[in-house]
Enzyme design. Structure first.
Site, short mmCIF file in Angstrom:
data_model
loop_
_atom_site.label_atom_id
_atom_site.label_comp_id
_atom_site.label_asym_id
_atom_site.label_seq_id
_atom_site.Cartn_x
_atom_site.Cartn_y
_atom_site.Cartn_z
N ASP A 149 0.74 -1.29 -0.04
CA ASP A 149 0.01 -0.07 0.22
C ASP A 149 1.01 1.06 -0.15
OD1 ASP A 149 -1.57 -2.09 0.89
OD2 ASP A 149 -2.80 -0.96 1.82
N HIS A 151 -1.25 4.45 -0.58
CA HIS A 151 -2.13 5.32 -0.02
C HIS A 151 -1.87 6.85 -0.15
CE1 HIS A 151 -5.15 2.97 1.50
NE2 HIS A 151 -4.52 1.93 2.33
N ASP A 178 -4.12 -0.37 -3.35
CA ASP A 178 -4.08 0.75 -2.44
C ASP A 178 -3.09 1.71 -2.68
OD1 ASP A 178 -6.36 -0.60 -1.25
OD2 ASP A 178 -5.63 -0.59 0.70
N ASP A 181 -6.22 7.37 -1.76
CA ASP A 181 -6.77 7.60 -0.49
C ASP A 181 -5.95 7.80 0.68
OD1 ASP A 181 -9.56 7.61 -1.09
OD2 ASP A 181 -9.86 5.36 -1.17
N ARG A 182 -6.47 8.71 1.69
CA ARG A 182 -5.63 8.86 2.73
C ARG A 182 -4.73 10.06 2.45
NH1 ARG A 182 -7.75 5.52 6.44
NH2 ARG A 182 -8.64 3.64 5.85
N ASN A 210 -8.35 -2.79 -2.14
CA ASN A 210 -9.74 -2.45 -1.70
C ASN A 210 -10.10 -1.15 -1.99
OD1 ASN A 210 -8.28 -2.25 0.41
ND2 ASN A 210 -9.98 -2.01 1.48
N HIS A 211 -9.20 -0.23 -1.98
CA HIS A 211 -9.24 1.21 -2.15
C HIS A 211 -9.41 1.84 -3.76
CE1 HIS A 211 -9.38 3.04 2.13
NE2 HIS A 211 -8.96 1.69 2.10
N HIS A 262 -3.84 -8.44 -3.10
CA HIS A 262 -3.79 -7.47 -2.08
C HIS A 262 -4.36 -7.93 -0.58
CE1 HIS A 262 -4.10 -3.32 -0.41
NE2 HIS A 262 -5.37 -3.59 -0.17
N ARG A 322 -13.32 -5.56 9.86
CA ARG A 322 -13.52 -4.75 8.65
C ARG A 322 -14.86 -4.74 8.17
NH1 ARG A 322 -8.54 -3.26 6.51
NH2 ARG A 322 -6.51 -4.56 7.21
N HIS A 349 -2.48 -4.69 2.61
CA HIS A 349 -3.93 -4.41 3.15
C HIS A 349 -3.96 -4.04 4.61
CE1 HIS A 349 -8.02 -4.43 3.23
NE2 HIS A 349 -8.10 -5.63 3.84
#
Length: 587
Positions: A149, A151, A178, A181-182, A210-211, A262, A322, A349
Protein backbone atom coordinates in the site's frame (compact mmCIF):
# COMPACT_ATOMS: atom_id res chain seq x y z
CA UNK A 1 34.34 0.99 47.55
CA UNK A 2 34.22 3.60 44.79
CA UNK A 3 34.04 0.82 42.16
CA UNK A 4 31.16 -0.85 44.03
CA UNK A 5 29.17 2.42 44.21
CA UNK A 6 29.73 3.06 40.52
CA UNK A 7 28.53 -0.45 39.68
CA UNK A 8 25.41 -0.06 41.85
CA UNK A 9 24.65 3.28 40.22
CA UNK A 10 25.05 1.75 36.77
CA UNK A 11 22.72 -1.13 37.69
CA UNK A 12 20.10 1.32 39.03
CA UNK A 13 20.29 3.43 35.88
CA UNK A 14 20.01 0.32 33.76
CA UNK A 15 16.94 -0.89 35.70
CA UNK A 16 15.32 2.53 35.45
CA UNK A 17 15.99 2.69 31.72
CA UNK A 18 14.53 -0.78 31.14
CA UNK A 19 11.38 0.12 33.08
CA UNK A 20 11.12 3.40 31.16
CA UNK A 21 11.47 1.65 27.79
CA UNK A 22 8.92 -0.98 28.86
CA UNK A 23 6.40 1.75 29.69
CA UNK A 24 7.19 3.45 26.38
CA UNK A 25 6.59 0.17 24.55
CA UNK A 26 3.20 -0.20 26.27
CA UNK A 27 2.27 3.30 25.13
CA UNK A 28 3.44 2.50 21.59
CA UNK A 29 1.37 -0.68 21.48
CA UNK A 30 -1.89 0.84 22.70
CA UNK A 31 -1.36 3.81 20.37
CA UNK A 32 -1.07 1.35 17.49
CA UNK A 33 -4.21 -0.47 18.66
CA UNK A 34 -6.20 2.78 18.74
CA UNK A 35 -5.16 3.76 15.21
CA UNK A 36 -5.88 0.33 13.77
CA UNK A 37 -9.21 -0.17 15.53
CA UNK A 38 -10.55 3.22 14.41
CA UNK A 39 -9.35 2.60 10.84
CA UNK A 40 -11.02 -0.80 10.57
CA UNK A 41 -14.24 0.45 12.21
CA UNK A 42 -14.45 3.15 9.53
CA UNK A 43 -13.93 0.61 6.75
CA UNK A 44 -16.60 -1.61 8.26
CA UNK A 45 -19.13 1.22 8.22
CA UNK A 46 -18.25 2.11 4.65
CA UNK A 47 -18.47 -1.47 3.37
CA UNK A 48 -21.82 -2.01 5.08
CA UNK A 49 -23.16 1.06 3.30
CA UNK A 50 -21.68 0.15 -0.08
CA UNK A 51 -22.38 -3.59 -0.26
CA UNK A 52 -26.12 -3.22 -0.96
CA UNK A 53 -25.26 -0.88 -3.81
CA UNK A 54 -22.56 -3.21 -5.14
CA UNK A 55 -24.71 -6.33 -4.97
CA UNK A 56 -27.60 -4.56 -6.72
CA UNK A 57 -25.06 -3.60 -9.37
CA UNK A 58 -24.14 -7.28 -9.76
CA UNK A 59 -27.76 -8.32 -10.21
CA UNK A 60 -28.86 -5.46 -12.44
CA UNK A 61 -29.23 -6.76 -16.02
CA UNK A 62 -29.54 -3.21 -17.35
CA UNK A 63 -26.21 -2.08 -15.91
CA UNK A 64 -24.22 -0.47 -18.70
CA UNK A 65 -21.79 1.76 -16.81
CA UNK A 66 -19.04 0.55 -19.15
CA UNK A 67 -20.91 1.68 -22.29
CA UNK A 68 -18.11 3.04 -24.46
CA UNK A 69 -20.40 5.17 -26.60
CA UNK A 70 -21.46 7.14 -23.54
CA UNK A 71 -17.85 7.77 -22.58
CA UNK A 72 -16.14 8.89 -25.78
CA UNK A 73 -12.82 10.59 -25.25
CA UNK A 74 -13.31 14.34 -25.02
CA UNK A 75 -9.76 15.24 -24.12
CA UNK A 76 -8.90 16.31 -27.68
CA UNK A 77 -11.16 19.33 -27.25
CA UNK A 78 -9.35 20.52 -24.13
CA UNK A 79 -6.72 23.13 -24.94
CA UNK A 80 -3.41 23.34 -23.08
CA UNK A 81 -2.48 27.04 -22.83
CA UNK A 82 1.03 28.27 -23.57
CA UNK A 83 1.21 29.52 -20.00
CA UNK A 84 1.00 25.94 -18.64
CA UNK A 85 4.40 25.18 -17.07
CA UNK A 86 3.87 21.58 -15.99
CA UNK A 87 4.84 18.30 -17.69
CA UNK A 88 3.65 17.83 -21.27
CA UNK A 89 2.79 14.38 -22.61
CA UNK A 90 2.54 12.89 -26.09
CA UNK A 91 1.61 9.31 -26.85
CA UNK A 92 3.03 6.74 -27.01
CA UNK A 93 4.86 7.65 -23.82
CA UNK A 94 8.62 7.30 -23.36
CA UNK A 95 11.09 7.51 -20.50
CA UNK A 96 11.41 11.22 -21.25
CA UNK A 97 7.77 11.68 -20.22
CA UNK A 98 8.05 9.64 -17.02
CA UNK A 99 11.13 11.65 -16.04
CA UNK A 100 9.22 14.87 -16.73
CA UNK A 101 6.36 13.68 -14.51
CA UNK A 102 8.71 12.79 -11.64
CA UNK A 103 10.49 16.12 -11.94
CA UNK A 104 7.25 18.10 -12.18
CA UNK A 105 5.65 16.43 -9.16
CA UNK A 106 8.78 17.03 -7.06
CA UNK A 107 8.26 20.71 -7.85
CA UNK A 108 4.60 20.52 -6.73
CA UNK A 109 3.27 20.89 -10.29
CA UNK A 110 -0.12 19.50 -11.35
CA UNK A 111 -0.55 17.61 -14.60
CA UNK A 112 -2.96 19.33 -16.99
CA UNK A 113 -6.41 17.63 -17.15
CA UNK A 114 -6.07 17.13 -20.89
CA UNK A 115 -3.06 14.87 -20.29
CA UNK A 116 -4.69 13.18 -17.29
CA UNK A 117 -7.74 12.16 -19.31
CA UNK A 118 -5.64 10.91 -22.22
CA UNK A 119 -3.39 8.94 -19.88
CA UNK A 120 -6.44 7.31 -18.26
CA UNK A 121 -7.96 6.45 -21.64
CA UNK A 122 -4.71 4.84 -22.80
CA UNK A 123 -4.37 2.96 -19.48
CA UNK A 124 -7.92 1.67 -19.75
CA UNK A 125 -7.33 0.45 -23.31
CA UNK A 126 -4.23 -1.41 -22.15
CA UNK A 127 -5.79 -2.95 -19.01
CA UNK A 128 -8.84 -4.23 -20.91
CA UNK A 129 -6.58 -6.79 -22.59
CA UNK A 130 -4.88 -7.94 -19.38
CA UNK A 131 -5.85 -11.25 -17.75
CA UNK A 132 -7.38 -11.39 -14.29
CA UNK A 133 -4.28 -13.17 -12.96
CA UNK A 134 -0.87 -12.06 -14.24
CA UNK A 135 1.93 -14.63 -14.56
CA UNK A 136 5.50 -13.34 -14.16
CA UNK A 137 8.92 -14.97 -14.11
CA UNK A 138 12.26 -14.05 -12.55
CA UNK A 139 15.86 -14.53 -13.68
CA UNK A 140 19.16 -14.23 -11.82
CA UNK A 141 19.77 -10.83 -13.38
CA UNK A 142 16.16 -9.64 -13.08
CA UNK A 143 14.58 -9.70 -9.65
CA UNK A 144 11.00 -8.51 -9.17
CA UNK A 145 10.28 -5.78 -6.62
CA UNK A 146 6.94 -6.11 -4.81
CA UNK A 147 5.51 -3.01 -3.10
CA UNK A 148 2.48 -2.77 -0.82
CA UNK A 149 0.00 0.00 0.00
CA UNK A 150 1.10 3.56 -0.83
CA UNK A 151 -2.14 5.39 0.05
CA UNK A 152 -1.32 8.68 -1.60
CA UNK A 153 2.13 9.05 -0.01
CA UNK A 154 4.22 10.26 -2.94
CA UNK A 155 7.36 10.68 -0.84
CA UNK A 156 7.39 6.94 -0.16
CA UNK A 157 7.12 6.10 -3.86
CA UNK A 158 9.93 8.52 -4.71
CA UNK A 159 12.07 7.05 -1.92
CA UNK A 160 11.51 3.52 -3.24
CA UNK A 161 12.59 4.63 -6.71
CA UNK A 162 15.64 6.39 -5.23
CA UNK A 163 16.74 3.34 -3.22
CA UNK A 164 15.74 0.62 -5.70
CA UNK A 165 15.90 2.34 -9.10
CA UNK A 166 13.19 3.36 -11.55
CA UNK A 167 11.07 0.72 -13.30
CA UNK A 168 12.73 -0.58 -16.47
CA UNK A 169 13.15 -3.74 -18.53
CA UNK A 170 15.91 -4.77 -16.10
CA UNK A 171 14.10 -3.65 -12.95
CA UNK A 172 10.46 -4.87 -12.93
CA UNK A 173 7.94 -3.83 -10.27
CA UNK A 174 4.63 -5.07 -8.93
CA UNK A 175 2.50 -2.65 -6.89
CA UNK A 176 -0.04 -4.57 -4.84
CA UNK A 177 -3.01 -2.18 -4.68
CA UNK A 178 -4.25 0.69 -2.51
CA UNK A 179 -2.42 3.40 -4.44
CA UNK A 180 -4.96 6.05 -3.42
CA UNK A 181 -6.90 7.51 -0.45
CA UNK A 182 -5.77 8.92 2.90
CA UNK A 183 -2.61 10.64 1.60
CA UNK A 184 -2.65 13.95 -0.28
CA UNK A 185 -0.80 12.84 -3.44
CA UNK A 186 -2.94 9.95 -4.69
CA UNK A 187 -3.43 11.53 -8.10
CA UNK A 188 0.31 11.98 -8.60
CA UNK A 189 0.94 8.36 -7.62
CA UNK A 190 -1.51 6.82 -10.08
CA UNK A 191 -0.30 9.12 -12.86
CA UNK A 192 3.28 7.92 -12.28
CA UNK A 193 2.27 4.26 -12.00
CA UNK A 194 0.05 4.36 -15.09
CA UNK A 195 2.72 6.19 -17.10
CA UNK A 196 5.35 3.56 -16.25
CA UNK A 197 2.78 0.86 -17.03
CA UNK A 198 2.43 2.21 -20.58
CA UNK A 199 6.19 2.68 -21.05
CA UNK A 200 7.13 -0.76 -19.67
CA UNK A 201 4.01 -2.93 -20.14
CA UNK A 202 5.93 -6.15 -19.54
CA UNK A 203 7.82 -4.96 -16.48
CA UNK A 204 5.40 -2.73 -14.57
CA UNK A 205 2.45 -4.51 -12.97
CA UNK A 206 -0.48 -3.39 -10.81
CA UNK A 207 -2.87 -5.41 -8.67
CA UNK A 208 -6.19 -3.98 -7.55
CA UNK A 209 -6.71 -3.12 -3.88
CA UNK A 210 -9.87 -2.54 -1.88
CA UNK A 211 -9.35 1.24 -2.18
CA UNK A 212 -9.39 1.15 -5.99
CA UNK A 213 -13.13 1.61 -5.64
CA UNK A 214 -15.24 4.73 -6.02
CA UNK A 215 -17.26 4.10 -2.84
CA UNK A 216 -14.08 3.92 -0.74
CA UNK A 217 -12.71 6.98 -2.54
CA UNK A 218 -15.74 9.02 -1.46
CA UNK A 219 -15.03 8.28 2.19
CA UNK A 220 -11.24 8.31 2.37
CA UNK A 221 -10.24 11.42 0.48
CA UNK A 222 -9.36 10.57 -3.12
CA UNK A 223 -12.61 11.96 -4.57
CA UNK A 224 -12.11 15.20 -2.67
CA UNK A 225 -8.48 15.41 -3.85
CA UNK A 226 -9.46 15.00 -7.51
CA UNK A 227 -12.23 17.60 -7.28
CA UNK A 228 -9.92 20.10 -5.62
CA UNK A 229 -7.09 19.63 -8.12
CA UNK A 230 -9.29 19.37 -11.24
CA UNK A 231 -12.38 21.43 -10.51
CA UNK A 232 -13.64 21.72 -14.10
CA UNK A 233 -12.87 18.19 -15.27
CA UNK A 234 -12.93 16.42 -11.90
CA UNK A 235 -16.14 14.49 -12.43
CA UNK A 236 -15.03 13.27 -15.85
CA UNK A 237 -11.70 12.13 -14.40
CA UNK A 238 -13.43 10.31 -11.53
CA UNK A 239 -15.82 8.56 -13.90
CA UNK A 240 -12.97 7.38 -16.08
CA UNK A 241 -10.96 6.29 -13.04
CA UNK A 242 -13.88 4.10 -11.97
CA UNK A 243 -13.55 2.26 -15.27
CA UNK A 244 -9.76 2.00 -15.04
CA UNK A 245 -9.91 0.61 -11.50
CA UNK A 246 -12.44 -2.03 -12.55
CA UNK A 247 -10.00 -3.35 -15.18
CA UNK A 248 -7.02 -3.73 -12.83
CA UNK A 249 -5.88 -7.37 -12.46
CA UNK A 250 -6.82 -9.00 -9.17
CA UNK A 251 -3.84 -11.32 -8.61
CA UNK A 252 -0.30 -12.09 -9.75
CA UNK A 253 1.66 -15.37 -9.71
CA UNK A 254 5.47 -15.35 -9.89
CA UNK A 255 7.32 -18.41 -11.25
CA UNK A 256 4.14 -20.46 -10.70
CA UNK A 257 5.06 -20.54 -7.00
CA UNK A 258 4.23 -17.19 -5.36
CA UNK A 259 0.65 -15.87 -5.25
CA UNK A 260 0.26 -12.12 -4.69
CA UNK A 261 -3.12 -10.57 -3.87
CA UNK A 262 -4.02 -7.40 -2.03
CA UNK A 263 -5.98 -8.76 0.95
CA UNK A 264 -5.97 -12.53 1.24
CA UNK A 265 -7.91 -15.71 0.58
CA UNK A 266 -10.78 -17.75 1.98
CA UNK A 267 -11.70 -21.42 2.05
CA UNK A 268 -13.76 -20.76 -1.11
CA UNK A 269 -10.97 -19.18 -3.14
CA UNK A 270 -10.77 -20.83 -6.57
CA UNK A 271 -8.04 -19.44 -8.81
CA UNK A 272 -9.51 -21.14 -11.88
CA UNK A 273 -12.85 -19.40 -11.36
CA UNK A 274 -11.16 -16.08 -10.64
CA UNK A 275 -9.12 -16.37 -13.82
CA UNK A 276 -12.20 -16.85 -15.97
CA UNK A 277 -14.65 -14.16 -14.82
CA UNK A 278 -15.06 -10.72 -16.39
CA UNK A 279 -13.58 -8.71 -13.57
CA UNK A 280 -15.00 -5.35 -14.69
CA UNK A 281 -18.58 -6.59 -14.52
CA UNK A 282 -20.21 -9.41 -12.62
CA UNK A 283 -23.42 -9.95 -14.59
CA UNK A 284 -24.42 -10.39 -18.20
CA UNK A 285 -27.76 -9.13 -19.48
CA UNK A 286 -28.78 -12.68 -20.46
CA UNK A 287 -27.79 -14.37 -17.19
CA UNK A 288 -30.58 -15.67 -15.00
CA UNK A 289 -31.33 -18.24 -12.30
CA UNK A 290 -28.50 -20.39 -10.98
CA UNK A 291 -25.98 -18.58 -13.15
CA UNK A 292 -26.70 -15.40 -11.16
CA UNK A 293 -25.83 -17.27 -7.95
CA UNK A 294 -22.55 -18.39 -9.53
CA UNK A 295 -21.73 -14.79 -10.38
CA UNK A 296 -22.49 -13.63 -6.85
CA UNK A 297 -20.14 -16.30 -5.51
CA UNK A 298 -17.47 -15.09 -7.92
CA UNK A 299 -18.09 -11.52 -6.75
CA UNK A 300 -17.67 -12.60 -3.11
CA UNK A 301 -14.39 -14.31 -4.03
CA UNK A 302 -13.11 -10.97 -5.31
CA UNK A 303 -14.25 -9.34 -2.06
CA UNK A 304 -12.24 -12.00 -0.18
CA UNK A 305 -9.15 -11.30 -2.30
CA UNK A 306 -9.37 -7.55 -1.62
CA UNK A 307 -10.50 -7.48 2.03
CA UNK A 308 -9.34 -10.59 3.94
CA UNK A 309 -6.72 -10.79 6.72
CA UNK A 310 -4.72 -13.74 8.09
CA UNK A 311 -5.21 -15.00 11.65
CA UNK A 312 -3.17 -17.35 13.80
CA UNK A 313 -5.99 -19.81 14.53
CA UNK A 314 -7.10 -22.44 12.03
CA UNK A 315 -10.34 -21.97 10.13
CA UNK A 316 -12.04 -19.28 8.10
CA UNK A 317 -14.54 -16.86 9.62
CA UNK A 318 -16.14 -13.59 8.49
CA UNK A 319 -13.93 -10.54 9.01
CA UNK A 320 -16.30 -8.72 11.34
CA UNK A 321 -13.66 -6.15 12.26
CA UNK A 322 -13.44 -4.79 8.71
CA UNK A 323 -16.98 -5.78 7.72
CA UNK A 324 -15.88 -7.61 4.54
CA UNK A 325 -13.75 -10.56 3.49
CA UNK A 326 -12.67 -13.10 6.07
CA UNK A 327 -10.03 -14.11 8.58
CA UNK A 328 -8.14 -17.11 7.19
CA UNK A 329 -6.00 -19.42 9.29
CA UNK A 330 -2.82 -21.42 8.58
CA UNK A 331 -4.82 -24.46 7.49
CA UNK A 332 -6.64 -22.43 4.83
CA UNK A 333 -3.30 -21.11 3.56
CA UNK A 334 -1.73 -24.58 3.40
CA UNK A 335 -4.72 -26.06 1.54
CA UNK A 336 -4.65 -23.40 -1.14
CA UNK A 337 -0.87 -23.54 -1.57
CA UNK A 338 -0.98 -27.31 -1.85
CA UNK A 339 -3.93 -27.30 -4.26
CA UNK A 340 -2.13 -25.03 -6.74
CA UNK A 341 1.42 -26.22 -6.01
CA UNK A 342 2.45 -22.84 -4.59
CA UNK A 343 5.07 -21.98 -1.97
CA UNK A 344 4.15 -18.54 -0.71
CA UNK A 345 1.35 -15.99 -0.40
CA UNK A 346 2.26 -12.28 -0.41
CA UNK A 347 -0.40 -9.75 0.52
CA UNK A 348 -0.66 -6.15 1.76
CA UNK A 349 -3.77 -4.45 3.17
CA UNK A 350 -2.53 -4.12 6.78
CA UNK A 351 -0.14 -1.52 8.15
CA UNK A 352 2.78 -3.16 9.96
CA UNK A 353 5.15 -1.30 12.26
CA UNK A 354 8.24 -2.67 10.53
CA UNK A 355 6.72 -2.44 7.04
CA UNK A 356 6.35 -6.21 6.76
CA UNK A 357 5.36 -9.26 8.79
CA UNK A 358 5.51 -13.04 8.37
CA UNK A 359 2.85 -15.44 9.64
CA UNK A 360 1.50 -18.96 9.03
CA UNK A 361 5.00 -20.43 9.50
CA UNK A 362 6.44 -18.01 6.97
CA UNK A 363 3.96 -19.00 4.26
CA UNK A 364 2.16 -15.61 4.34
CA UNK A 365 3.97 -12.27 4.07
CA UNK A 366 2.33 -8.88 4.59
CA UNK A 367 4.11 -6.00 2.85
CA UNK A 368 3.15 -2.35 3.47
CA UNK A 369 4.95 0.50 1.73
CA UNK A 370 3.43 3.67 3.25
CA UNK A 371 5.67 4.81 6.10
CA UNK A 372 4.30 7.16 8.78
CA UNK A 373 0.86 5.85 7.87
CA UNK A 374 -0.97 6.85 11.03
CA UNK A 375 1.35 9.58 12.25
CA UNK A 376 4.93 10.76 11.81
CA UNK A 377 7.12 7.95 13.13
CA UNK A 378 4.28 5.43 13.54
CA UNK A 379 5.71 2.81 11.16
CA UNK A 380 8.30 2.02 8.54
CA UNK A 381 7.57 1.17 4.93
CA UNK A 382 9.07 -1.80 3.12
CA UNK A 383 9.32 -3.59 -0.20
CA UNK A 384 10.36 -7.11 -1.22
CA UNK A 385 12.76 -8.30 -3.89
CA UNK A 386 12.26 -11.80 -5.31
CA UNK A 387 14.79 -13.66 -7.42
CA UNK A 388 14.69 -17.17 -8.92
CA UNK A 389 15.37 -18.74 -5.51
CA UNK A 390 12.08 -17.12 -4.38
CA UNK A 391 13.66 -16.17 -1.05
CA UNK A 392 12.13 -12.79 -0.12
CA UNK A 393 14.60 -10.03 0.69
CA UNK A 394 13.11 -7.15 2.69
CA UNK A 395 14.14 -3.51 2.40
CA UNK A 396 12.87 -1.02 4.98
CA UNK A 397 12.78 2.77 4.97
CA UNK A 398 11.05 5.71 6.57
CA UNK A 399 10.38 9.15 5.16
CA UNK A 400 11.47 11.69 7.78
CA UNK A 401 11.57 15.46 7.94
CA UNK A 402 14.81 15.41 9.93
CA UNK A 403 17.90 13.27 9.67
CA UNK A 404 17.69 11.90 13.22
CA UNK A 405 14.26 10.97 14.54
CA UNK A 406 13.85 10.57 18.26
CA UNK A 407 11.96 7.42 19.28
CA UNK A 408 10.46 9.11 22.33
CA UNK A 409 9.22 12.04 20.26
CA UNK A 410 7.66 9.72 17.66
CA UNK A 411 5.82 7.71 20.31
CA UNK A 412 4.60 10.85 22.10
CA UNK A 413 3.40 12.52 18.88
CA UNK A 414 1.65 9.38 17.64
CA UNK A 415 0.08 8.78 21.06
CA UNK A 416 -1.31 12.32 21.18
CA UNK A 417 -2.83 11.98 17.72
CA UNK A 418 -4.32 8.57 18.53
CA UNK A 419 -5.89 9.77 21.77
CA UNK A 420 -7.33 12.81 20.01
CA UNK A 421 -8.95 10.53 17.40
CA UNK A 422 -10.29 8.30 20.16
CA UNK A 423 -11.78 11.25 22.06
CA UNK A 424 -13.49 12.38 18.86
CA UNK A 425 -14.88 8.86 18.52
CA UNK A 426 -16.22 9.03 22.06
CA UNK A 427 -17.84 12.39 21.41
CA UNK A 428 -19.42 11.18 18.16
CA UNK A 429 -21.18 8.45 20.19
CA UNK A 430 -21.92 10.64 23.19
CA UNK A 431 -25.64 9.93 23.38
CA UNK A 432 -25.27 6.14 23.29
CA UNK A 433 -22.33 6.21 25.70
CA UNK A 434 -24.15 8.32 28.29
CA UNK A 435 -27.12 5.96 28.09
CA UNK A 436 -24.79 2.97 28.65
CA UNK A 437 -23.06 4.73 31.56
CA UNK A 438 -26.36 5.59 33.24
CA UNK A 439 -27.49 1.99 32.99
CA UNK A 440 -24.56 1.23 35.31
CA UNK A 441 -25.14 4.29 37.51
CA UNK A 442 -28.31 3.26 39.31
CA UNK A 443 -27.99 5.98 41.96
CA UNK A 444 -27.23 8.74 39.45
CA UNK A 445 -23.92 9.66 41.10
CA UNK A 446 -22.06 10.50 37.89
CA UNK A 447 -19.47 7.83 38.71
CA UNK A 448 -19.15 4.13 37.89
CA UNK A 449 -16.48 1.52 38.45
CA UNK A 450 -13.59 1.12 36.00
CA UNK A 451 -14.91 -2.30 35.01
CA UNK A 452 -18.39 -0.93 34.25
CA UNK A 453 -16.91 2.04 32.34
CA UNK A 454 -14.71 -0.21 30.19
CA UNK A 455 -17.58 -2.60 29.46
CA UNK A 456 -19.96 0.26 28.58
CA UNK A 457 -17.49 1.90 26.18
CA UNK A 458 -16.71 -1.37 24.42
CA UNK A 459 -20.41 -2.23 24.11
CA UNK A 460 -20.97 1.01 22.17
CA UNK A 461 -17.75 1.43 20.15
CA UNK A 462 -16.76 -2.24 19.51
CA UNK A 463 -13.09 -1.28 19.05
CA UNK A 464 -11.58 -4.12 21.14
CA UNK A 465 -9.16 -1.76 22.91
CA UNK A 466 -7.49 -2.06 26.37
CA UNK A 467 -9.89 0.39 27.97
CA UNK A 468 -8.59 -0.18 31.52
CA UNK A 469 -5.11 0.85 30.39
CA UNK A 470 -6.49 3.84 28.51
CA UNK A 471 -8.70 4.98 31.39
CA UNK A 472 -6.14 7.34 32.89
CA UNK A 473 -5.70 9.10 29.53
CA UNK A 474 -9.41 9.55 28.78
CA UNK A 475 -11.33 10.19 32.02
CA UNK A 476 -10.98 11.63 35.53
CA UNK A 477 -11.25 9.56 38.68
CA UNK A 478 -13.26 10.50 41.73
CA UNK A 479 -11.95 10.36 45.35
CA UNK A 480 -13.39 6.85 45.64
CA UNK A 481 -11.41 5.62 42.62
CA UNK A 482 -14.47 5.37 40.39
CA UNK A 483 -14.69 6.92 36.94
CA UNK A 484 -16.32 10.32 36.41
CA UNK A 485 -17.84 9.16 33.13
CA UNK A 486 -18.90 12.57 31.79
CA UNK A 487 -15.28 13.76 31.95
CA UNK A 488 -14.43 11.81 28.78
CA UNK A 489 -16.35 14.43 26.78
CA UNK A 490 -14.73 17.51 28.35
CA UNK A 491 -11.55 17.90 26.28
CA UNK A 492 -13.24 18.46 22.94
CA UNK A 493 -14.16 22.07 22.20
CA UNK A 494 -17.04 22.15 19.74
CA UNK A 495 -18.87 25.38 18.96
CA UNK A 496 -22.44 24.16 19.14
CA UNK A 497 -23.67 20.61 19.54
CA UNK A 498 -25.94 18.92 17.06
CA UNK A 499 -29.56 18.98 18.10
CA UNK A 500 -29.45 15.29 18.76
CA UNK A 501 -33.15 14.45 18.77
CA UNK A 502 -33.77 16.05 15.40
CA UNK A 503 -30.56 14.62 13.98
CA UNK A 504 -31.69 11.17 15.11
CA UNK A 505 -35.09 11.64 13.47
CA UNK A 506 -33.47 12.72 10.22
CA UNK A 507 -31.04 9.79 10.27
CA UNK A 508 -33.74 7.24 11.00
CA UNK A 509 -36.15 8.48 8.33
CA UNK A 510 -33.48 9.10 5.75
CA UNK A 511 -32.64 5.42 5.42
CA UNK A 512 -30.01 3.79 3.28
CA UNK A 513 -31.58 4.46 -0.14
CA UNK A 514 -31.98 8.19 0.45
CA UNK A 515 -28.47 8.18 1.91
CA UNK A 516 -27.07 6.79 -1.34
CA UNK A 517 -29.10 9.24 -3.39
CA UNK A 518 -27.70 12.15 -1.43
CA UNK A 519 -24.08 10.99 -1.35
CA UNK A 520 -23.94 9.92 -4.99
CA UNK A 521 -25.42 13.16 -6.29
CA UNK A 522 -24.49 16.05 -4.02
CA UNK A 523 -21.37 14.81 -2.27
CA UNK A 524 -19.13 13.79 -5.15
CA UNK A 525 -17.31 17.06 -4.42
CA UNK A 526 -18.03 19.79 -1.87
CA UNK A 527 -21.29 21.58 -1.12
CA UNK A 528 -21.76 24.92 0.57
CA UNK A 529 -23.78 25.46 3.73
CA UNK A 530 -26.51 27.05 1.62
CA UNK A 531 -26.64 24.02 -0.72
CA UNK A 532 -26.82 21.79 2.34
CA UNK A 533 -29.74 23.86 3.68
CA UNK A 534 -31.67 23.59 0.40
CA UNK A 535 -31.04 19.84 0.18
CA UNK A 536 -32.37 19.24 3.68
CA UNK A 537 -35.42 21.38 3.03
CA UNK A 538 -36.15 19.11 0.08
CA UNK A 539 -35.76 15.99 2.23
CA UNK A 540 -37.82 17.54 5.01
CA UNK A 541 -40.75 18.15 2.67
CA UNK A 542 -40.60 14.61 1.22
CA UNK A 543 -40.06 12.81 4.52
CA UNK A 544 -42.49 14.98 6.51
CA UNK A 545 -39.88 15.85 9.16
CA UNK A 546 -40.52 19.31 10.63
CA UNK A 547 -37.19 21.16 10.85
CA UNK A 548 -36.61 24.92 10.72
CA UNK A 549 -33.75 26.88 9.18
CA UNK A 550 -32.03 27.43 12.53
CA UNK A 551 -31.90 23.69 13.23
CA UNK A 552 -30.56 22.98 9.73
CA UNK A 553 -27.88 25.66 10.19
CA UNK A 554 -26.91 24.17 13.56
CA UNK A 555 -26.66 20.76 11.93
CA UNK A 556 -24.57 22.08 9.04
CA UNK A 557 -22.13 23.93 11.30
CA UNK A 558 -21.71 20.86 13.47
CA UNK A 559 -20.99 18.61 10.49
CA UNK A 560 -18.49 21.11 9.05
CA UNK A 561 -15.75 19.84 11.36
CA UNK A 562 -12.86 21.73 9.74
CA UNK A 563 -14.90 24.98 9.63
CA UNK A 564 -14.08 25.73 5.97
CA UNK A 565 -17.64 26.75 5.12
CA UNK A 566 -18.40 23.63 3.04
CA UNK A 567 -19.24 19.99 3.71
CA UNK A 568 -17.50 17.09 2.02
CA UNK A 569 -18.57 13.46 1.91
CA UNK A 570 -16.27 12.40 4.73
CA UNK A 571 -17.67 15.01 7.12
CA UNK A 572 -21.23 14.06 6.20
CA UNK A 573 -20.61 10.34 6.67
CA UNK A 574 -18.89 10.81 10.03
CA UNK A 575 -21.92 12.70 11.33
CA UNK A 576 -24.49 10.19 10.07
CA UNK A 577 -22.55 6.94 10.15
CA UNK A 578 -24.86 5.48 12.81
CA UNK A 579 -27.95 5.41 10.62
CA UNK A 580 -28.16 1.60 10.49
CA UNK A 581 -27.61 1.19 14.21
CA UNK A 582 -30.16 3.88 15.09
CA UNK A 583 -32.69 2.35 12.75
CA UNK A 584 -32.29 -1.14 14.20
CA UNK A 585 -32.42 0.24 17.75
CA UNK A 586 -35.71 1.99 17.04
CA UNK A 587 -37.13 -1.21 15.55
Amino acid sequence: MHCSSTLKAAILIQQWFRRYMARLEIRRRYTWSIFQSIEYAGEQDQLQLSLPDLISHVLDPNNDFMNEEAKLAKYEKIEVPDSYAGPRLSFPLTVVHTNALLSGFKQQQTLHPRYVLQLLHETKKFLKHMPNIIHLSTTYTRQITVCGDLHGKLDDLLLIFYKNGLPSDENPYLFNGDFVDRGKKSMEIIIILFAFLLVYPNNMHLNRGNHEDYIMNLRYGFTKEVMQKYKTHGREILQLLQDVFSFLPIATIIDNKVLIVHGGISDFTDLDVLASIERHKYVDCNIQGNRTIDLLLSFLQIVDLLWSDPKNQNGCIPNSFRGGGCYFGPDVTLRLLKKYNLQLLIRSHECKQDGYELCHDGKVITIFSASNYYEEGSNRGAYIKLGPDLVPRFFQYQVTKVSCFCFLHSVTAAEGSALKSLREKLYAHKTDLIAAFKDCDKNNTGRISTSDWASAVESVLHLDLPWRTLRSRLVKLGPDGNVDYLSCFEDLQIERSIKEVRARDICIHLGIHNYHMLTCSSFVGLISIEEFRQTWKLFSSHLHIPIDDEAIDDLARSIDYNKDGSIDFNEFLEAFRVVHKLDSKEN
